[in-house]
Design a protein around this motif. Structure first.
Motif, short mmCIF file in Angstrom:
data_model
loop_
_atom_site.label_atom_id
_atom_site.label_comp_id
_atom_site.label_asym_id
_atom_site.label_seq_id
_atom_site.Cartn_x
_atom_site.Cartn_y
_atom_site.Cartn_z
N PHE A 46 0.81 -1.21 0.00
CA PHE A 46 0.00 0.00 0.00
C PHE A 46 0.85 1.27 0.00
CE2 PHE A 46 -2.23 -3.35 2.39
CZ PHE A 46 -3.26 -3.59 1.50
N ALA A 47 2.16 1.13 -0.20
CA ALA A 47 3.06 2.29 -0.15
C ALA A 47 2.61 3.38 -1.11
CB ALA A 47 4.48 1.84 -0.49
N LEU A 48 2.75 4.62 -0.67
CA LEU A 48 2.27 5.77 -1.44
C LEU A 48 3.39 6.44 -2.25
CD1 LEU A 48 -0.11 7.31 1.22
CD2 LEU A 48 -0.77 6.20 -0.90
N ASP A 49 4.57 5.86 -2.26
CA ASP A 49 5.68 6.47 -2.99
C ASP A 49 6.08 5.62 -4.20
OD1 ASP A 49 6.74 4.33 -1.64
OD2 ASP A 49 8.36 5.45 -0.69
N SER A 50 5.14 4.82 -4.71
CA SER A 50 5.51 3.87 -5.76
C SER A 50 4.72 4.04 -7.05
CB SER A 50 5.30 2.44 -5.23
OG SER A 50 3.96 2.24 -4.82
N ASP A 51 3.98 5.15 -7.19
CA ASP A 51 3.27 5.37 -8.45
C ASP A 51 3.27 6.86 -8.77
OD1 ASP A 51 0.87 6.67 -7.30
OD2 ASP A 51 0.35 4.68 -6.57
N ILE A 52 2.73 7.21 -9.92
CA ILE A 52 2.80 8.58 -10.41
C ILE A 52 1.96 9.56 -9.59
CG2 ILE A 52 0.87 8.47 -12.04
CD1 ILE A 52 2.75 9.84 -14.08
N GLY A 53 1.09 9.01 -8.72
CA GLY A 53 0.28 9.88 -7.87
C GLY A 53 1.08 10.73 -6.92
N GLY A 55 3.69 12.45 -7.77
CA GLY A 55 4.35 13.54 -8.47
C GLY A 55 5.78 13.22 -8.83
N ILE A 56 6.48 14.26 -9.28
CA ILE A 56 7.85 14.05 -9.75
C ILE A 56 8.74 13.48 -8.66
CG2 ILE A 56 9.91 15.22 -10.62
CD1 ILE A 56 8.09 17.27 -11.93
N TRP A 57 8.61 14.01 -7.44
CA TRP A 57 9.54 13.62 -6.37
C TRP A 57 8.88 12.72 -5.34
CZ3 TRP A 57 10.46 18.72 -8.40
CH2 TRP A 57 11.67 18.82 -9.08
N GLN A 58 8.01 11.84 -5.80
CA GLN A 58 7.54 10.68 -5.01
C GLN A 58 7.01 11.06 -3.63
OE1 GLN A 58 11.47 9.38 -5.74
NE2 GLN A 58 10.83 7.51 -6.79
N MET A 59 6.09 11.98 -3.61
CA MET A 59 5.46 12.41 -2.36
C MET A 59 4.57 11.29 -1.81
SD MET A 59 2.88 15.67 -1.93
CE MET A 59 1.80 15.10 -3.26
N TYR A 258 14.65 14.66 -13.56
CA TYR A 258 13.61 13.72 -13.17
C TYR A 258 14.18 12.47 -12.52
CZ TYR A 258 10.52 16.23 -16.47
OH TYR A 258 9.78 17.17 -17.13
N PRO A 259 13.56 11.96 -11.46
CA PRO A 259 13.89 10.59 -11.03
C PRO A 259 13.56 9.61 -12.15
CG PRO A 259 12.61 11.75 -9.35
CD PRO A 259 12.57 12.60 -10.57
N ASN A 260 14.29 8.51 -12.22
CA ASN A 260 14.14 7.57 -13.32
C ASN A 260 12.72 7.05 -13.48
OD1 ASN A 260 16.85 7.78 -13.99
ND2 ASN A 260 17.45 6.01 -12.76
N ALA A 261 12.07 6.72 -12.37
CA ALA A 261 10.72 6.15 -12.46
C ALA A 261 9.75 7.14 -13.07
CB ALA A 261 10.24 5.71 -11.08
N TYR A 262 9.90 8.42 -12.71
CA TYR A 262 8.98 9.43 -13.25
C TYR A 262 9.30 9.69 -14.72
CZ TYR A 262 5.98 13.48 -13.54
OH TYR A 262 4.98 14.36 -13.89
N ILE A 267 7.71 9.51 -20.51
CA ILE A 267 7.94 9.11 -21.90
C ILE A 267 6.85 8.16 -22.39
CG2 ILE A 267 9.58 7.98 -23.46
CD1 ILE A 267 10.27 10.86 -22.36
N LYS A 268 6.27 7.37 -21.48
CA LYS A 268 5.13 6.54 -21.88
C LYS A 268 3.98 7.40 -22.38
CE LYS A 268 6.05 2.65 -18.76
NZ LYS A 268 5.58 1.93 -17.54
N GLN A 269 3.80 8.57 -21.76
CA GLN A 269 2.69 9.46 -22.13
C GLN A 269 3.03 10.32 -23.35
OE1 GLN A 269 0.97 11.82 -19.02
NE2 GLN A 269 1.04 10.17 -17.51
N THR A 270 4.27 10.74 -23.48
CA THR A 270 4.62 11.69 -24.53
C THR A 270 5.28 11.06 -25.75
OG1 THR A 270 6.76 12.16 -23.47
CG2 THR A 270 4.90 13.55 -22.83
N GLY A 271 5.68 9.80 -25.62
CA GLY A 271 6.27 9.12 -26.77
C GLY A 271 7.54 9.82 -27.24
N SER A 272 7.60 10.11 -28.54
CA SER A 272 8.82 10.71 -29.11
C SER A 272 8.77 12.23 -29.17
CB SER A 272 9.02 10.17 -30.52
OG SER A 272 7.91 10.50 -31.34
N LYS A 273 7.77 12.82 -28.53
CA LYS A 273 7.58 14.28 -28.63
C LYS A 273 8.84 15.05 -28.23
CE LYS A 273 4.64 18.03 -26.94
NZ LYS A 273 3.46 18.38 -26.12
#
Length: 279
Positions: A46-53, A55-59, A258-262, A267-273
């Motif tokens: 249930f950790a809250l620092d493991s997904d995009i929710g 933010g950039i710095w894993q709040m 950016y941290p690597n995970a973020y 890049i998953k969202q923006t692709g090659s933009k």
């Protein structure tokens, strides 16, 4: 505790329920309970620092309300023990074998427990420390003399840049906590040599002094954070001082990016933009 995960997850009506209490395998310390008050389900499913929710710095916090809607589906945010809505929290240390002026201590924090040290407040005090009872300060009136507001000032700098800024806060928080524990025996041994009314005076003064010392440390922390992390960079330090060039200017800053995970999620969202052309 793995056997209770299906029950805690809430998706299996027939899951084995978690017991109402468990017997610790050792006596818990004040520090153990303070750590529990600072929990965000770290190192659990249930950790809250493991997904995009986060933010950039894993709040490890989530915005309120707890529920939100996307399309025609409803979703929720986990609510950790330590949450940004905390007005105050405390750990109560009650020792019936000591004189009543000494035996009761509230280890008190005037904000989110993860973001503040727990200062000692003896139950015999005859006056609230000014940082905890500040004339003129209220929910819509900031005061630099008020612990709640100064600590929220710091916390709200740290929340959105958590993994970047929190280690600096944590170092000071833990240093103060350790200093309080280290001083406890001496102040209480001294109080034991005094008459009851003298104990009250001594511990009232001690409680007030520690609250004011903490407030001063937190004001300095607020200033340090804005200087060190201004504009999302990091100014290097050595021995508690910011580094300078031979000509006296500030040393070259670190740009953490950016941290690597973020970055992966971005890049998953923006692709090659934003992809640079191959050389």
């Amino acid at each position: 505790m793995d056997r209770y995960l299906p029950w805690a997850d809430g998706h299996d009506a027939d899951a084995e329920p978690m017991p109402l209490w468990v017997k610790p395998n050792r006596k818990l310390s004040i520090a153990d309970v303070e750590t529990a008050m600072r929990d965000h389900y770290e190192n659990t499913p249930f950790a809250l620092d493991s997904d995009i929710g986060g933010g950039i710095w894993q709040m490890p916090y989530r915005p309120t309300p707890l529920y939100y809607t996307v399309g025609d589906k409803k979703y929720f945010n986990e609510r950790p023990t330590s949450t940004q809505q905390t007005g105050f929290s405390y750990v109560s240390q009650m020792r019936s074998w000591l004189p009543r002026e000494i035996g009761g201590v509230l280890w008190f924090g005037n904000d989110d427990g993860n973001m503040v040290p727990y200062t000692p407040v003896y139950c015999c005090v005859t006056e609230s420390p000014r940082p905890y009872n500040t004339p003129g300060a209220d929910a819509v009136t900031f005061s630099e003399e008020n612990a709640y507001w100064v600590q929220n000032w710091v916390s709200n700098m740290v929340y959105p840049r958590y993994s970047l800024l929190f280690p600096t806060l944590q170092a000071l928080r833990d240093s103060l906590d350790h200093s309080y524990f280290a001083a406890q025996k001496d102040i209480e041994d001294k109080a034991l040599t005094l008459a009851p009314e003298q104990r009250v005076a001594l511990l009232t003064d001690y409680t007030d002094r520690k609250a004011n010392e903490m407030l001063q440390c937190w004001r300095m922390l607020a200033i340090h954070l804005i200087v060190k992390y201004n504009d999302m960079i990091v100014k290097p330090e050595a021995n508690g001082q910011f580094k300078r060039t031979p000509t006296g200017l500030g040393a070259r800053v670190v740009r953490p990016g950016y941290p690597n995970a973020y970055a992966d999620e971005l890049i998953k969202q923006t692709g090659s933009k934003f992809e640079l052309p191959a050389k």
